[in-house]
Design an enzyme around this catalytic site. Structure first.
Site, PDB file in Angstrom:
ATOM      1  N   HIS A  18     -40.597  47.821 -31.697  1.00 36.79           N
ATOM      2  CA  HIS A  18     -40.162  48.776 -30.844  1.00 36.79           C
ATOM      3  C   HIS A  18     -39.267  49.672 -31.723  1.00 36.79           C
ATOM      4  CE1 HIS A  18     -41.449  46.841 -27.166  1.00 36.79           C
ATOM      5  NE2 HIS A  18     -41.727  45.877 -27.831  1.00 36.79           N
ATOM      6  N   ASP A 108     -37.800  53.422 -24.276  1.00 37.38           N
ATOM      7  CA  ASP A 108     -38.819  52.236 -24.423  1.00 37.38           C
ATOM      8  C   ASP A 108     -39.049  51.900 -23.110  1.00 37.38           C
ATOM      9  OD1 ASP A 108     -39.729  49.740 -24.479  1.00 37.38           O
ATOM     10  OD2 ASP A 108     -39.322  49.854 -26.760  1.00 37.38           O
TER      11      ASP A 108
HETATM   12  C1  UDX Z   1     -44.583  43.758 -30.582  1.00 35.00           C
HETATM   13  C2  UDX Z   1     -46.280  43.453 -30.082  1.00 35.00           C
HETATM   14  O1  UDX Z   1     -46.950  42.620 -30.643  1.00 35.00           O
HETATM   15  C3  UDX Z   1     -46.779  44.911 -30.032  1.00 35.00           C
HETATM   16  O2  UDX Z   1     -48.039  45.011 -29.523  1.00 35.00           O
HETATM   17  C4  UDX Z   1     -45.907  45.614 -29.109  1.00 35.00           C
HETATM   18  O3  UDX Z   1     -46.446  46.997 -28.751  1.00 35.00           O
HETATM   19  C5  UDX Z   1     -44.631  45.825 -30.009  1.00 35.00           C
HETATM   20  O4  UDX Z   1     -44.024  44.445 -30.043  1.00 35.00           O
HETATM   21  P1  UDX Z   1     -44.956  42.766 -33.086  1.00 35.00           P
HETATM   22  O5  UDX Z   1     -45.630  41.653 -32.777  1.00 35.00           O
HETATM   23  O6  UDX Z   1     -43.773  42.588 -34.007  1.00 35.00           O
HETATM   24  O7  UDX Z   1     -44.807  43.710 -31.958  1.00 35.00           O
HETATM   25  O8  UDX Z   1     -46.096  43.420 -34.058  1.00 35.00           O
HETATM   26  P2  UDX Z   1     -46.529  45.057 -34.399  1.00 35.00           P
HETATM   27  O9  UDX Z   1     -46.671  45.877 -33.074  1.00 35.00           O
HETATM   28  O10 UDX Z   1     -47.632  45.130 -35.157  1.00 35.00           O
HETATM   29  O11 UDX Z   1     -44.944  45.439 -35.071  1.00 35.00           O
HETATM   30  C6  UDX Z   1     -44.563  44.978 -36.273  1.00 35.00           C
HETATM   31  C7  UDX Z   1     -44.178  46.007 -37.224  1.00 35.00           C
HETATM   32  O12 UDX Z   1     -43.456  45.485 -38.099  1.00 35.00           O
HETATM   33  C8  UDX Z   1     -45.014  46.895 -37.622  1.00 35.00           C
HETATM   34  O13 UDX Z   1     -44.676  48.288 -37.876  1.00 35.00           O
HETATM   35  C9  UDX Z   1     -45.258  46.554 -39.147  1.00 35.00           C
HETATM   36  O14 UDX Z   1     -45.346  47.608 -40.293  1.00 35.00           O
HETATM   37  C10 UDX Z   1     -43.772  46.189 -39.468  1.00 35.00           C
HETATM   38  N1  UDX Z   1     -43.850  44.821 -40.541  1.00 35.00           N
HETATM   39  C11 UDX Z   1     -44.474  43.627 -40.323  1.00 35.00           C
HETATM   40  C12 UDX Z   1     -43.393  45.217 -41.777  1.00 35.00           C
HETATM   41  O15 UDX Z   1     -42.597  46.232 -41.845  1.00 35.00           O
HETATM   42  N2  UDX Z   1     -43.466  44.136 -42.516  1.00 35.00           N
HETATM   43  C13 UDX Z   1     -43.870  43.047 -42.324  1.00 35.00           C
HETATM   44  O16 UDX Z   1     -43.699  42.244 -43.562  1.00 35.00           O
HETATM   45  C14 UDX Z   1     -44.429  42.688 -41.148  1.00 35.00           C
END
Ligand code: UDX
Length: 453
Positions: A18, A108
């Site tokens: 987020h 948000d």
């Molecule tokens: C969650 C939900 O899954 C998502 O759909 C919603 O809209 C926001 O909250 P999350 O499960 O953490 O988020 O996944 P994602 O939405 O993919 O966000 C993860 C973020 O962390 C991405 O921006 C990714 O670039 C970052 N990340 C992940 C890193 O910078 N390093 C890593 O090693 C793994």
């Protein structure tokens, strides 16, 4: 509306998935000449190293370690609503007193109480959706009674405006498997009951990606597509050096990853990550490990606690073929020419990042909106394949190995790559000068500066 000019507070929910898109939005506004201040909890404010936007802490009532400190999800959300509303009001008053009045809150969508604060101060209020517009439209149809809920196990596919036919298993799990008293379900539905009260409904997506849906929502929501919120230099914009979001809740291992990737041939590496929230069961982790090994490809895997999560035998067998890290700059990894496949849980940020950087995906959804994103990755955008799960919800090593082959070398791999490059170009175009998202952001800024809602 007051006719004050150009200071936006961007209020984020304190989770990596987020903070990233909202901080990126604040950076874009700043780049375009507006004053933007990111407001985030005391616990997460320390994780922000971005210097181009102002950053202010805001209390959620658990200033020391946030969410983890709260006795329950309900208690946390209640506290954030009460304490956060007060803290946000105080922040607005502080800025007024210092001669930098705020005239818009972009918040948000999980923090829907912020619209009441905007109304109290008679300033603009805009909600920011961190899921796709398609997924959000499903919640909205449910809350407005257009779609029966709970959704019954249908034999026929479900039809909703602007969306392809969907099976029950393609829906967000809060809809397909609703837990009646889930605080998350209540929170999600609450967001969509007051959507129309906002001056703008921003979505981290772009018009071309969800074109049918955007047409359907015209006139129903003040929907504005402004994404993908991926740091600008990845999308060929003019902001040099903007190569991360500017916030890390965990320490990245960028140098280690880049050095390792440098030694690998183009498109030979599988990058695998399940985002910031998913906790993968031990049995599933084991299947992934041996599936990766069987694929005979190089792999870079993000696992927060590798020593406790990964089988010893696997760890000692990977040698130079694999690199396991606890966190990385995902964008730098995806942008590296050595990466040819992204095994992802299909969190919305990861989905957009894979798509914007043109990396073919193996979609392995876990919860929340991810099943829908995975379906679209395979069928609507054609940029990857979706895994099949067993009745116990496990993806077997054989299935994973097969999906990897399909994406990297199989019959469909050429078409998948072609589609990935097509969508990469479309994403770049949307945020470049004159592109749809860029135009939409400019329009917002113009209206904000002129005082018209
Ligand atoms: C969650 C939900 O899954 C998502 O759909 C919603 O809209 C926001 O909250 P999350 O499960 O953490 O988020 O996944 P994602 O939405 O993919 O966000 C993860 C973020 O962390 C991405 O921006 C990714 O670039 C970052 N990340 C992940 C890193 O910078 N390093 C890593 O090693 C793994």
């Amino acid at each position: 509306m007051q006719n004050q000019k150009g200071h936006v507070i961007v209020l984020t929910y304190p989770a990596q998935g987020h903070i990233n898109p909202l901080l990126q939005f604040a950076k874009r506004l700043t780049f375009k000449g507006l004053k933007a201040t990111l407001a985030t909890t005391h616990y997460t404010v320390k994780s922000i190293h971005e210097t181009s936007v102002g950053v202010e802490p805001i209390s959620d009532g658990y200033d020391e370690s946030g969410f983890k400190q709260a006795p329950s999800v309900e208690a946390y959300l209640d506290s954030f609503k009460t304490v956060g509303s007060r803290a946000l009001s105080e922040l607005i008053l502080k800025f007024s007193a210092s001669g930098s009045p705020v005239n818009c809150i972009v918040y948000d969508s999980l923090l829907s109480w912020a619209i009441d604060v905007a109304k109290k101060f008679n300033i603009y209020g805009a909600v920011f959706l961190t899921n796709s517009a398609s997924v959000c439209s499903m919640y909205w149809h449910i809350i407005h009674g257009h779609q029966a809920f709970p959704v019954k196990q249908e034999t026929e596919p479900l039809l909703m405006p602007g969306l392809p036919p969907l099976a029950l298993s393609d829906l967000p799990i809060f809809i397909s498997q609703p837990a009646p008293h889930s605080p998350y379900l209540a929170l999600i539905l609450e967001q969509f009951s007051s959507l129309e009260e906002n001056d703008w409904v921003f979505c981290n997506s772009f018009e071309e990606l969800e074109s049918e849906l955007v047409k359907e929502m015209l006139g129903l929501w003040p929907l504005v597509m402004i994404g993908p919120m991926v740091p600008s230099s990845y999308l060929d914009q003019e902001i040099e050096g903007d190569r991360d979001y500017g916030a890390n809740l965990w320490k990245p291992t960028t140098d280690q990853c880049m050095k390792w990737l440098e030694k690998k041939p183009p498109e030979s590496v599988i990058y695998i990550s399940f985002g910031s929230m998913a906790d993968i069961a031990a049995k599933q982790v084991e299947e992934i490990a041996w599936g990766l090994k069987a694929s005979n490809q190089n792999f870079l895997w993000v696992v927060k606690e590798p020593k406790t999560k990964l089988p010893d035998e696997f760890l000692s067998s990977i040698g130079e073929t694999g690199l396991v890290v606890t966190w990385c700059n995902q964008l730098e990894v995806l942008a590296h020419q050595a990466v040819g496949c992204f095994i992802t849980h299909c969190g919305w940020n990861s989905t957009l990042e894979g798509l914007s950087l043109g990396v073919p995906m193996v979609a392995m959804p876990q919860w929340s909106d991810q099943p829908t994103n995975a379906k679209f990755v395979e069928e609507l955008w054609g940029v990857g394949v979706k895994v099949k799960k067993s009745e116990e919800g496990i993806v077997s090593r054989e299935e994973l190995e097969m999906c990897i082959r399909e994406v990297m070398v199989g019959e469909r791999s050429g078409q998948i790559k072609k589609n990935s490059l097509k969508w990469r170009e479309a994403a770049k175009k949307a945020v470049s000068i004159g592109g749809t998202s860029d135009y939409n952001i400019n329009e917002f800024i113009l209206k904000l500066l002129s005082g018209q809602g």
